[in-house]
Design an enzyme around this catalytic site. Sequence first.
Site, PDB file in Angstrom:
ATOM      1  N   ASP A  50       0.865  -1.173   0.000  1.00 15.02           N
ATOM      2  CA  ASP A  50       0.000   0.000   0.000  1.00 15.02           C
ATOM      3  C   ASP A  50       0.906   1.229   0.000  1.00 15.02           C
ATOM      4  O   ASP A  50       1.639   1.458   0.963  1.00 15.02           O
ATOM      5  CB  ASP A  50      -0.882  -0.027   1.250  1.00 15.02           C
ATOM      6  CG  ASP A  50      -1.840   1.155   1.334  1.00 15.02           C
ATOM      7  OD1 ASP A  50      -1.683   2.126   0.567  1.00 15.02           O
ATOM      8  OD2 ASP A  50      -2.742   1.100   2.180  1.00 15.02           O
ATOM      9  N   VAL A  51       0.866   2.011  -1.072  1.00 14.15           N
ATOM     10  CA  VAL A  51       1.817   3.123  -1.183  1.00 14.15           C
ATOM     11  C   VAL A  51       1.558   4.213  -0.152  1.00 14.15           C
ATOM     12  O   VAL A  51       2.422   5.076   0.060  1.00 14.15           O
ATOM     13  CB  VAL A  51       1.826   3.718  -2.602  1.00 14.15           C
ATOM     14  CG1 VAL A  51       2.313   2.699  -3.619  1.00 14.15           C
ATOM     15  CG2 VAL A  51       0.470   4.294  -2.990  1.00 14.15           C
ATOM     16  N   TYR A  94      -9.620  14.470  -7.114  1.00 10.97           N
ATOM     17  CA  TYR A  94      -8.585  13.873  -7.961  1.00 10.97           C
ATOM     18  C   TYR A  94      -7.700  14.952  -8.585  1.00 10.97           C
ATOM     19  O   TYR A  94      -6.469  14.852  -8.575  1.00 10.97           O
ATOM     20  CB  TYR A  94      -9.279  13.046  -9.047  1.00 10.97           C
ATOM     21  CG  TYR A  94      -8.384  12.540 -10.151  1.00 10.97           C
ATOM     22  CD1 TYR A  94      -7.627  11.382  -9.978  1.00 10.97           C
ATOM     23  CD2 TYR A  94      -8.312  13.196 -11.372  1.00 10.97           C
ATOM     24  CE1 TYR A  94      -6.814  10.904 -10.995  1.00 10.97           C
ATOM     25  CE2 TYR A  94      -7.502  12.727 -12.400  1.00 10.97           C
ATOM     26  CZ  TYR A  94      -6.766  11.586 -12.204  1.00 10.97           C
ATOM     27  OH  TYR A  94      -5.959  11.124 -13.215  1.00 10.97           O
ATOM     28  N   LYS A 112      -3.584  15.675  -8.055  1.00  7.39           N
ATOM     29  CA  LYS A 112      -2.643  15.623  -9.171  1.00  7.39           C
ATOM     30  C   LYS A 112      -1.932  16.961  -9.370  1.00  7.39           C
ATOM     31  O   LYS A 112      -0.751  16.996  -9.749  1.00  7.39           O
ATOM     32  CB  LYS A 112      -3.365  15.214 -10.452  1.00  7.39           C
ATOM     33  CG  LYS A 112      -3.842  13.765 -10.455  1.00  7.39           C
ATOM     34  CD  LYS A 112      -2.694  12.776 -10.463  1.00  7.39           C
ATOM     35  CE  LYS A 112      -3.178  11.360 -10.747  1.00  7.39           C
ATOM     36  NZ  LYS A 112      -2.083  10.375 -10.805  1.00  7.39           N
TER      37      LYS A 112
END
Length: 255
Positions: free
Chosen positions: A62-63, A161, A165
């Site tokens: 899991d990053v 999102y 980003k």
Amino acid sequence: MTHPINQQIVLVTGAGRGLGAAIARAFLREGATVVLNYLHSETAARALAADAPGRAIALQADVTDPQAVAAMLSAARRALGRPVTTVVNNALPDFRFDGDARPRPEALDWARMNQQMQGVLGGALHVVQAALPGMREAGGGRVINIGTNLFQNPVVPYHDYTAAKAALLSLTRTLANDLGPDGITVNMVSGGLLRTTDASAATPEAVFDLIAANTPLRQVTTPAQFADAVLFFASPWSRAVTGQNLIVDGGLVKG
């Protein structure tokens, strides 16, 4: 580090499916050794690794968990005998490009925003931190972050999102400045809507048609097309390029 791709060990996060799998396949096609990170897609990641025996390994992490990421990098080194020197930060927290079903501003809560920040921004930071010792030992490295054209052209305003980003682009540029003396380049490749990934499968057909009609190539970019552009930033040809954001969307968004 200006090694050809076929001499590199590449970590692709979120490589079990979708865009991550397409990026991993592109690197494997060019002869790289690839670490396929996955969270839930174990079967798909292991199947992809089996297609390239001796040159691919599937590892779960899991990053958002820095200890898990560090353990993954250590396991990759033990298995492959050399450190990872190229990382592609592609892993995306649970998200669906679902058009009008997205939360409107009045219904958007911070928990949803924070989930994207932790996964997109925190995940990339954890991977870079874990990979840095190996890159410095090797005399350089490549960090390639996956972005989006939505913060230039929010054709669908996915607030959570897009904000995450955009923050990742900022981190791309500050890391490029800090890590340049170590011979490590840090760049971003930004796509638009891709046809088709698991995340974009919920997108209404009308949105695909609208984007295609307004794109010079008159088509929606595919994951395979996008993946080919990622290779540039891992190649020796990009050795003097860092802190950049390349938009790969068929010409829809300029600059």
